[in-house]
Design a protein around this motif. Structure first.
Motif, PDB file in Angstrom:
ATOM      1  N   LEU A  62       0.811  -1.230  -0.023  1.00  0.00           N
ATOM      2  CA  LEU A  62       0.079   0.143  -0.087  1.00  0.00           C
ATOM      3  C   LEU A  62       0.897   1.078   0.017  1.00  0.00           C
ATOM      4  N   LEU A  63       1.927   1.102   0.761  1.00  0.00           N
ATOM      5  CA  LEU A  63       3.024   2.350   0.782  1.00  0.00           C
ATOM      6  C   LEU A  63       3.402   2.777  -0.474  1.00  0.00           C
ATOM      7  N   PHE A  64       3.898   1.584  -1.054  1.00  0.00           N
ATOM      8  CA  PHE A  64       4.654   1.589  -2.323  1.00  0.00           C
ATOM      9  C   PHE A  64       3.612   2.253  -3.598  1.00  0.00           C
ATOM     10  N   HIS A  65       2.572   1.738  -3.336  1.00  0.00           N
ATOM     11  CA  HIS A  65       1.660   2.264  -4.673  1.00  0.00           C
ATOM     12  C   HIS A  65       1.232   3.582  -4.136  1.00  0.00           C
ATOM     13  N   LYS A  66       1.210   4.154  -2.822  1.00  0.00           N
ATOM     14  CA  LYS A  66       0.781   5.444  -2.870  1.00  0.00           C
ATOM     15  C   LYS A  66       1.683   6.390  -3.115  1.00  0.00           C
ATOM     16  N   HIS A  67       3.081   5.938  -3.240  1.00  0.00           N
ATOM     17  CA  HIS A  67       4.174   6.954  -3.353  1.00  0.00           C
ATOM     18  C   HIS A  67       4.613   6.941  -4.783  1.00  0.00           C
ATOM     19  N   SER A  68       4.270   5.664  -5.716  1.00  0.00           N
ATOM     20  CA  SER A  68       4.506   5.825  -6.960  1.00  0.00           C
ATOM     21  C   SER A  68       3.452   6.174  -7.786  1.00  0.00           C
ATOM     22  N   SER A  69       2.080   6.578  -7.123  1.00  0.00           N
ATOM     23  CA  SER A  69       1.241   7.308  -8.165  1.00  0.00           C
ATOM     24  C   SER A  69       1.281   8.729  -8.308  1.00  0.00           C
TER      25      SER A  69
END
Length: 69
Positions: A62-69
């Motif tokens: 979740l953290l990864f996808h939040k920061h990559s969008s």
């Protein structure tokens, strides 16, 4: 409780907080798991103790996808 059942419970708790408008603000990992601090705009905070490896992978994703969008 099986490890899978514990993971499902952790995932549901994380998803519930996300649905309520909380975001992950801080993660403190140690040998007993991860303590994840969630915060909402109103200043409300909640801390979950994530013990399973799959639970830690879930919130990390979740953290990864939040920061990559």
């Amino acid at each position: 409780m099986t490890e899978y059942a514990e993971y499902v419970l952790e995932r549901e708790q994380i998803d519930l907080l996300i649905e309520k408008g909380y975001t992950i603000k801080h993660v403190n990992e140690n040998l007993s798991g991860a303590f994840v601090t969630f915060e909402r705009d109103k200043g409300d905070t909640d801390i979950l103790h994530i013990k399973t490896a799959d639970g830690r992978k879930y919130f990390s994703n979740l953290l990864f996808h939040k920061h990559s969008s």
